[in-house]
Structure formats: structure tokens, C-alpha cells
Design an enzyme around this catalytic site. Sequence first.
Site, PDB file in Angstrom:
ATOM      1  CB  CYS A  97      -7.243  -1.157 -20.457  1.00  0.00           C
ATOM      2  SG  CYS A  97      -6.756  -1.480 -18.754  1.00  0.00           S
ATOM      3  CG  HIS A  98      -4.139  -7.283 -19.599  1.00  0.00           C
ATOM      4  ND1 HIS A  98      -2.882  -7.666 -19.993  1.00  0.00           N
ATOM      5  CD2 HIS A  98      -4.907  -8.402 -19.656  1.00  0.00           C
ATOM      6  CE1 HIS A  98      -2.897  -8.971 -20.267  1.00  0.00           C
ATOM      7  NE2 HIS A  98      -4.106  -9.430 -20.059  1.00  0.00           N
ATOM      8  CB  THR A  99      -9.219  -3.954 -16.829  1.00  0.00           C
ATOM      9  OG1 THR A  99      -8.064  -3.504 -16.120  1.00  0.00           O
ATOM     10  CG2 THR A  99     -10.320  -4.283 -15.854  1.00  0.00           C
ATOM     11  CG  HIS A 118     -11.993   0.511 -19.077  1.00  0.00           C
ATOM     12  ND1 HIS A 118     -11.745  -0.761 -19.552  1.00  0.00           N
ATOM     13  CD2 HIS A 118     -10.870   0.897 -18.425  1.00  0.00           C
ATOM     14  CE1 HIS A 118     -10.527  -1.124 -19.183  1.00  0.00           C
ATOM     15  NE2 HIS A 118      -9.960  -0.125 -18.502  1.00  0.00           N
ATOM     16  CD  GLU A 119      -6.435   3.134 -21.764  1.00  0.00           C
ATOM     17  OE1 GLU A 119      -6.060   2.661 -20.676  1.00  0.00           O
ATOM     18  OE2 GLU A 119      -5.804   2.987 -22.822  1.00  0.00           O
ATOM     19  CB  CYS A 170     -21.444  10.669  -6.315  1.00  0.00           C
ATOM     20  SG  CYS A 170     -21.070  10.713  -4.536  1.00  0.00           S
ATOM     21  CB  CYS A 203     -20.320   9.429  -1.045  1.00  0.00           C
ATOM     22  SG  CYS A 203     -18.759   9.111  -1.893  1.00  0.00           S
ATOM     23  CB  CYS A 234     -16.917  12.311  -3.397  1.00  0.00           C
ATOM     24  SG  CYS A 234     -17.105  11.019  -4.654  1.00  0.00           S
ATOM     25  CB  CYS A 253     -17.297   7.424  -5.699  1.00  0.00           C
ATOM     26  SG  CYS A 253     -19.016   7.923  -5.821  1.00  0.00           S
ATOM     27  NE  ARG A 280     -16.407   1.822  -3.242  1.00  0.00           N
ATOM     28  CZ  ARG A 280     -15.935   1.559  -2.029  1.00  0.00           C
ATOM     29  NH1 ARG A 280     -15.468   0.361  -1.739  1.00  0.00           N
ATOM     30  NH2 ARG A 280     -15.922   2.489  -1.099  1.00  0.00           N
ATOM     31  CB  CYS A 303      -8.125   3.277 -18.010  1.00  0.00           C
ATOM     32  SG  CYS A 303      -7.710   1.926 -16.900  1.00  0.00           S
ATOM     33  NE  ARG A 335      -3.832   1.081 -22.594  1.00  0.00           N
ATOM     34  CZ  ARG A 335      -3.623   0.134 -21.672  1.00  0.00           C
ATOM     35  NH1 ARG A 335      -2.890  -0.937 -21.962  1.00  0.00           N
ATOM     36  NH2 ARG A 335      -4.156   0.247 -20.463  1.00  0.00           N
TER      37      ARG A 335
END
Length: 384
Positions: free
Chosen positions: A47-49, A69-70, A99, A102, A105, A113, A117, A177, A372
Site C-alpha cells: 500500500c502507498h502508506t 500492513h495489507e 480494543c 474504550c 470502540c 480506538c 489507533r 487496508c 495492487r
Amino acid sequence: MATAGKVIKCKAAVAWEAGKPLSIEEVEVAPPQAMEVRVKILFTSLCHTDVYFWEAKGQTPVFPRIFGHEAGGIIESVGEGVTDVAPGDHVLPVFTGECKECAHCKSAESNMCDLLRINTDRGVMIGDGKSRFSINGKPIYHFVGTSTFSEYTVMHVGCVAKINPQAPLDKVCVLSCGISTGLGASINVARPPKGSTVAIFGLGAVGLAAAEGARIAGASRIIGVDLNPSRFEEARKFGCTEFVNPKDHNKPVQEVLAEMTNGGVDRSVECTGNINAMIQAFECVHDGWGVAVLVGVPHKDAEFKTHPMNFLNERTLKGTFFGNYKPRTDLPNVVELYMKKELEVEKFITHSVSFAEINKAFDLMAKGEGIRCIIRMETSLSVL
Ligand code: NAD
Ligand code: ZN
């Protein structure tokens, strides 16, 4: 599992320095601690992030680090106190957690969260402030609590969504993601009324999913805005009906869009990460009712500048992480949309490489080629 409680040695793609190709290394992955899970990653995508934080041009450098992360994987073992998932469960990791306890959530409106987060600068686990990855005793940092460019990774249990085990992980991994983010940004946040006009800035995976979301929501005109015209033809498959390349005009794109739409679009969704595009996306919405949604991850020093009159004239600016979906509660349902054939993910997957070729996925994104690229993990574990 025979590996539970033991240190696993496996392969991971380590980023030693900003912007330098990743190198596949043998890493040691410690067992999960309280409220953590260890996951065998089967497929991951870029992903670009990941690229922004790997380049670290506009972001805090944290190295050496394992990005990613994806992804999709299977729980290998769980730490103390984990009751929601068990070894063998199929899961999608998510960069922002839930979680379930909180105020966020518990709120129907928020997915931010308090505990889990997104935190892009933290490279360690929240439980004990340590990394679970090491090479010869030297820690390698985590990324957004997921670090999926590793055959095995450790995550907080609040950052994994348990999904239907029938769902093919080589496809639904992209829902962890980009696709869910874009889809949710339109359906949950921009909420275009039926028959409305929507502008999508940036036609990568996130923007194309936002276009798809706008179509599902009932928008009738979907205008794709991108600096890369090679994106346009493909974007028709995702619901885009018209295109604007800002480079083709000698006036601001806001004006071009206002002329095309009798005063402005009803909704816009920005999926570029570029601050100018964010400002354009806001200023191009119609006064009186227009809503703009920011999704792109900005440069750390970026500042959003617009005249306050644009707000007084009753335009709304919003932003979202993960399309406002609660990762554990909502993501399994997004997977079910795919299982019921109400959402197509195959069309987002244009390339596939082996783990050894992971740097090719970075090259494709740098060239703006494809949507992707799936990275197929191998398993070469040994137990210490
Ligand atoms: P991508 O690189 O595949 O697509 C980005 C597109 O934007 C490209 O086609 C590029 O040509 C275009 N673009 C760049 N600058 C532009 C400009 N000034 N005007 C018009 N078009 C422009 O990236 P992606 O993986 O689809 O991610 C898109 C953005 O979303 C990134 O910033 C990423 O970090 C962010 N993101 C945010 C979330 C979230 O939860 N908020 C989640 C995932 C990704
Ligand atoms: Zn992402």
C-alpha cells in the site's frame, strides 16, 4: 502447534535504511505476550502508506524496520488472555485496532480506538515497549502494529479481524487496508445521495475503491482526477464516468470541476496524500451541501490552507482512517460482501510476485503501474 511458546526463525524483508531496497533476512520472532497473537502471513500486498514510511521523506524515520500492513494469514499461537481467536483461525491484520472497551470502540460513530489507533512512529509492542523481531539479538522495529513483510509476525489481538475461513486469503488480503478504506470513505463517510456527483482524487487502489463505493451508494456521475492519465481507462471498471487530468488545464482543477458540474461536486474523496489535492478536493465541493473526505496520508509538516469563507458557505470537510470501519467488528462483514459476490476484489489485483521479488512491488508503485501487487509468502521456518 508445536511452535507455540518458542522463538521462530523465518524470513522477513527488512528495511535497513530509508529508501534502500528491502533485504530478505532470517529473523527471530519471539512468542506472543499477553493479549498478542503470532500470525503466519500467507499473502501481503503493498500500500502507498508503506512506501511513504520506507522513503521517510515526509515522515519520521524508524529503522531497521519490517513494513507491511495489507495482508492475510493464519493464527499460529496466542498469548495469555487471548480468547477471541485461536490457532488456525484465518485473520486479516489491520493497522488501526479495536480494543472493544474504550469510549471510541463503544461509540457507534468512531473507529479511533484509544489504545490501538494507528501510530506510525511507534516501532514496538504496546504491552512492554519492546520489539518481537530480532536479528542476532538486535531489535528490528515493527510498523503500524502489523509488519506483514515477514513469514511470521506478532500483533496485538485487537489488530486482527477473524474472517470466514472459506475466504481465499490471496484475494481478500487486499481488504485489510486499501480497498476497505476507499469503500468505507465513500459509503460510510462521504455518503453520496442517489443521483449525486462525486469527484475522486487519486485513482490508486484506495481511490478506485472509493469510486466503487460511490457507485454502490448510488452516485450517477463519478469524476476521476489523477495526474497519471494511464489510470483513466482502467478506472471505468470501478464506476468512474469522467476524468480530469489537472495537467491538461491552465486553471485550478476546482474551477474545472465547478464548470463541469454547475457549481461544484456534491461529494469528493481525496486518495492521494498530496496536500494540494486535499485542498482542491475541499474547494471543489458545492457550497450549501458539499462534503469532502480526506483519506491520503499527508507529509508530516503539511498544513491545510483554505479561506474560512469556504466553510461559512456551508461546505464540510471530513477525514477518515480505514473508511470508518471498526476493524474487528466490521471487516468480517466486508469479507462477506466479497463471498456473496456483492464486491469484486479480483479487479484490484493486477500483479503478483514471490516474496523474494518484493522490491518489484515497490518498483511498480513508483512507476504508477497496476493497482495492487500481491506478494506470495513462503514458509521457511525453523524453531529455536
Ligand atoms: P497509489 O499510489 O496507488 O495511488 C495514488 C494515486 O494518486 C496515483 O494514481 C497518483 O498518480 C495520484 N496522485 C498523486 N498526486 C496527485 C495529485 N496532486 N492530484 C491528483 N492525483 C494525484 O496509492 P494508494 O495505495 O491507493 O493510497 C492512496 C493514499 O491513501 C495514500 O496517501 C495512502 O497513504 C493513503 N491511505 C490512507 C488510509 C487511511 O486509512 N486513511 C489507508 C490506506 C491508504
Ligand atoms: Zn494501507
